[in-house]
Design a protein around this motif. Structure first.
Motif, mmCIF file in Angstrom:
data_model
loop_
_atom_site.group_PDB
_atom_site.id
_atom_site.type_symbol
_atom_site.label_atom_id
_atom_site.label_comp_id
_atom_site.label_asym_id
_atom_site.label_seq_id
_atom_site.Cartn_x
_atom_site.Cartn_y
_atom_site.Cartn_z
ATOM 1 N N SER A 1 0.807 -1.219 0.000
ATOM 2 C CA SER A 1 0.000 0.000 0.000
ATOM 3 C C SER A 1 0.840 1.268 0.000
ATOM 4 N N PRO A 2 1.965 1.370 0.762
ATOM 5 C CA PRO A 2 2.777 2.591 0.727
ATOM 6 C C PRO A 2 3.326 2.877 -0.676
ATOM 7 N N CYS A 3 3.816 1.830 -1.363
ATOM 8 C CA CYS A 3 4.323 2.047 -2.723
ATOM 9 C C CYS A 3 3.201 2.435 -3.663
ATOM 10 N N PHE A 4 2.024 1.833 -3.462
ATOM 11 C CA PHE A 4 0.903 2.177 -4.322
ATOM 12 C C PHE A 4 0.508 3.645 -4.114
ATOM 13 N N ALA A 5 0.566 4.109 -2.843
ATOM 14 C CA ALA A 5 0.236 5.499 -2.552
ATOM 15 C C ALA A 5 1.249 6.450 -3.214
ATOM 16 N N GLU A 6 2.556 6.098 -3.142
ATOM 17 C CA GLU A 6 3.572 6.950 -3.795
ATOM 18 C C GLU A 6 3.377 6.950 -5.318
ATOM 19 N N PHE A 7 3.076 5.766 -5.852
ATOM 20 C CA PHE A 7 2.824 5.664 -7.293
ATOM 21 C C PHE A 7 1.657 6.552 -7.708
ATOM 22 N N ARG A 8 0.579 6.545 -6.921
ATOM 23 C CA ARG A 8 -0.583 7.385 -7.256
ATOM 24 C C ARG A 8 -0.218 8.867 -7.192
ATOM 25 N N SER A 9 0.640 9.247 -6.233
ATOM 26 C CA SER A 9 1.065 10.650 -6.119
ATOM 27 C C SER A 9 1.882 11.078 -7.338
ATOM 28 N N PHE A 10 2.825 10.213 -7.739
ATOM 29 C CA PHE A 10 3.627 10.523 -8.933
ATOM 30 C C PHE A 10 2.751 10.558 -10.184
ATOM 31 N N LYS A 11 1.781 9.647 -10.242
ATOM 32 C CA LYS A 11 0.871 9.602 -11.388
ATOM 33 C C LYS A 11 0.089 10.906 -11.512
ATOM 34 N N ALA A 12 -0.363 11.438 -10.372
ATOM 35 C CA ALA A 12 -1.097 12.703 -10.385
ATOM 36 C C ALA A 12 -0.209 13.853 -10.859
ATOM 37 N N GLN A 13 1.077 13.842 -10.425
ATOM 38 C CA GLN A 13 2.001 14.887 -10.869
ATOM 39 C C GLN A 13 2.225 14.834 -12.382
ATOM 40 N N VAL A 14 2.357 13.609 -12.899
ATOM 41 C CA VAL A 14 2.542 13.454 -14.345
ATOM 42 C C VAL A 14 1.328 13.975 -15.099
ATOM 43 N N GLY A 15 0.127 13.660 -14.590
ATOM 44 C CA GLY A 15 -1.095 14.142 -15.234
ATOM 45 C C GLY A 15 -1.190 15.654 -15.215
ATOM 46 N N ASP A 16 -0.816 16.254 -14.064
ATOM 47 C CA ASP A 16 -0.867 17.718 -13.977
ATOM 48 C C ASP A 16 0.134 18.359 -14.938
ATOM 49 N N ALA A 17 1.329 17.765 -15.048
ATOM 50 C CA ALA A 17 2.343 18.321 -15.944
ATOM 51 C C ALA A 17 1.892 18.243 -17.398
ATOM 52 N N ALA B 1 -1.228 18.131 -18.473
ATOM 53 C CA ALA B 1 -2.319 19.086 -18.671
ATOM 54 C C ALA B 1 -1.777 20.510 -18.804
ATOM 55 N N SER B 2 -0.741 20.827 -18.024
ATOM 56 C CA SER B 2 -0.146 22.162 -18.096
ATOM 57 C C SER B 2 0.509 22.383 -19.451
ATOM 58 N N ARG B 3 1.207 21.353 -19.966
ATOM 59 C CA ARG B 3 1.836 21.483 -21.290
ATOM 60 C C ARG B 3 0.800 21.665 -22.383
ATOM 61 N N ARG B 4 -0.332 20.930 -22.261
ATOM 62 C CA ARG B 4 -1.398 21.075 -23.254
ATOM 63 C C ARG B 4 -1.981 22.482 -23.222
ATOM 64 N N ARG B 5 -2.149 23.022 -22.014
ATOM 65 C CA ARG B 5 -2.683 24.384 -21.909
ATOM 66 C C ARG B 5 -1.715 25.396 -22.505
ATOM 67 N N LEU B 6 -0.413 25.232 -22.219
ATOM 68 C CA LEU B 6 0.583 26.153 -22.774
ATOM 69 C C LEU B 6 0.616 26.067 -24.296
#
Length: 227
Positions: free
Chosen positions: A48-64, A66-71
């Motif tokens: 579960s701890p690794c899965f939680a870190e993976f989900r956090s990194f996944k969210a950062q990748v998605g935000d990045a 989305a930001s590139r698409r907006r730019l």
């Protein structure tokens, strides 16, 4: 949060973090850089701890992403606006450009109409090279664009000519030059050329005719007058 995701976040606590991959590997999984059968991917289902870190990194990748698409969208929109603005300003300038009427034809003010002038050399002898020119009535041209109708001296040969305006008879200080081909028959030949004398200061010059077939050059006195 979806139940299955909540399950993996809580079902497999691993406080000692046994067998956990490093942070870089978890980021590579989040960025989908590792194959589906990579051991670290299988580990996520049992930690579960690794899965939680993976989900956090996944969210950062998605935000990045989305930001590139907006730019990118903003950059495309800005380029389109700049292009439309340039086109519109050119169109507006073209429409608002003042015009002048010459000979019943309307022309933009920036398109200066050439002044028509005729010089008749038919009854004047030619003077070749550096000799003194024969006496010639005062001949003048304005310091502007000139459409010159030049009647060549009697016995001139037909063909293509270069007509030049120079400060001396050596041809080293030419201020305007034009080319043309004679028209007419018999002894009376006419040569039409365009000369740009806008850069010529008022004063005394020489009008030179150069026959292209043999470079036969003749000079005639000329005055350039301010427009």
């Amino acid at each position: 949060m979806k139940p299955i995701r909540q399950f993996f976040l809580q079902a497999n606590p691993n406080p000692e973090r046994h067998g956990c991959p490093d942070e870089k590997t978890l980021k590579d999984i989040a960025e989908n850089r590792l194959p589906a059968n990579h051991p670290a991917r299988l580990h996520l289902a049992s930690c579960s701890p690794c899965f939680a870190e993976f989900r956090s990194f996944k969210a950062q990748v998605g935000d990045a992403r989305a930001s590139r698409r907006r730019l990118l969208a903003w950059a495309i929109a800005a380029c389109l606006l700049i292009g439309v603005g340039i086109y519109g300003s050119r169109l507006l300038f073209k429409k608002s450009e003042p015009s002048v009427v010459t000979g019943g034809i309307q022309k933009p003010a920036g398109e200066l109409a050439a002044a028509d002038r005729t010089i008749d050399l038919f009854n004047h002898g030619t003077v070749r090279g550096g000799s003194d020119p024969n006496p010639l009535d005062a001949v003048s041209l304005p310091s502007t664009l000139v459409h010159l109708h030049l009647i060549l001296p009697r016995f001139s040969d037909p063909g293509s000519y270069v007509v030049a305006v120079s400060k001396d008879r050596d041809g080293a200080a030419i201020v305007a030059r034009g080319t043309g081909k004679t028209v007419g028959s018999g002894q009376r030949l006419l040569l039409d050329v365009s000369l740009d004398l806008r850069g010529a200061e008022a004063g005394s010059y020489f009008l030179a005719t150069v026959r292209e077939s043999d470079n036969g050059t003749y000079y005639y006195p000329l005055n350039v007058q301010s427009r």
